[in-house]
Design a protein around this motif. Sequence first.
Motif, PDB file in Angstrom:
ATOM      1  N   GLY A  55       0.795  -1.218   0.000  1.00 42.78           N
ATOM      2  CA  GLY A  55       0.000   0.000   0.000  1.00 42.78           C
ATOM      3  C   GLY A  55       0.826   1.266   0.000  1.00 42.78           C
ATOM      4  N   SER A  56       2.146   1.120   0.066  1.00 38.36           N
ATOM      5  CA  SER A  56       3.015   2.286   0.185  1.00 38.36           C
ATOM      6  C   SER A  56       3.273   2.971  -1.149  1.00 38.36           C
ATOM      7  CB  SER A  56       4.348   1.879   0.811  1.00 38.36           C
ATOM      8  OG  SER A  56       4.988   0.909  -0.008  1.00 38.36           O
ATOM      9  N   THR A  57       3.079   2.278  -2.235  1.00 37.39           N
ATOM     10  CA  THR A  57       3.366   2.821  -3.562  1.00 37.39           C
ATOM     11  C   THR A  57       2.098   2.845  -4.394  1.00 37.39           C
ATOM     12  OG1 THR A  57       5.607   1.911  -3.477  1.00 37.39           O
ATOM     13  CG2 THR A  57       4.770   2.588  -5.628  1.00 37.39           C
ATOM     14  N   THR A  58       1.779   4.002  -4.908  1.00 37.60           N
ATOM     15  CA  THR A  58       0.612   4.148  -5.780  1.00 37.60           C
ATOM     16  C   THR A  58       1.006   4.916  -7.030  1.00 37.60           C
ATOM     17  OG1 THR A  58      -0.078   6.187  -4.667  1.00 37.60           O
ATOM     18  CG2 THR A  58      -1.034   4.124  -3.865  1.00 37.60           C
ATOM     19  N   SER A  59       0.215   4.733  -8.076  1.00 39.07           N
ATOM     20  CA  SER A  59       0.448   5.433  -9.323  1.00 39.07           C
ATOM     21  C   SER A  59      -0.901   5.716  -9.972  1.00 39.07           C
ATOM     22  CB  SER A  59       1.329   4.590 -10.245  1.00 39.07           C
ATOM     23  OG  SER A  59       1.564   5.243 -11.469  1.00 39.07           O
ATOM     24  N   TYR A  60      -1.001   6.865 -10.661  1.00 39.75           N
ATOM     25  CA  TYR A  60      -2.271   7.270 -11.260  1.00 39.75           C
ATOM     26  C   TYR A  60      -2.076   7.757 -12.686  1.00 39.75           C
ATOM     27  CZ  TYR A  60      -3.930   7.374  -6.426  1.00 39.75           C
ATOM     28  OH  TYR A  60      -4.261   7.041  -5.134  1.00 39.75           O
ATOM     29  N   ALA A  61      -3.105   7.587 -13.481  1.00 42.75           N
ATOM     30  CA  ALA A  61      -3.133   8.216 -14.796  1.00 42.75           C
ATOM     31  C   ALA A  61      -3.304   9.718 -14.600  1.00 42.75           C
ATOM     32  CB  ALA A  61      -4.288   7.656 -15.626  1.00 42.75           C
TER      33      ALA A  61
END
Length: 119
Positions: A55-61
């Motif tokens: 849950g520590s790394t996220t990425s978004y368009a």
Amino acid sequence: QVQLVESGGGLVQAGGSLRLSCTASGRTFSVNYMGWFRQAPGKEREFVARIAQSGSTTSYADSVKGRFIISRDNAKNTVYLQMNSLKPEDTAVYYCAGRISAYGSYNYWGQGTEVTVSS
């Protein structure tokens, strides 16, 4: 094998919010990344967001950055997509997906949940 089931789609007015859920079952320990994709009518499927197992790394368009938030509850084997400030162009079928490796193609896909944003 991993099974993914999405829920939470529906009809909402522009500017409104929805929260999608994706619950996983089966060999969930094998999945390192979970992602959300969407496919609008007549368009190709596109990446929306992804989150690492911790849950520590996220990425978004870019199109959803600042409006959507991806999160996960590993105890419930569930990933969420909080969608705020929705726009008509967010209308699509949203798919949850799971990936075993850190890179490459996603291995598992849900059946999709439909989101319609009215203007």
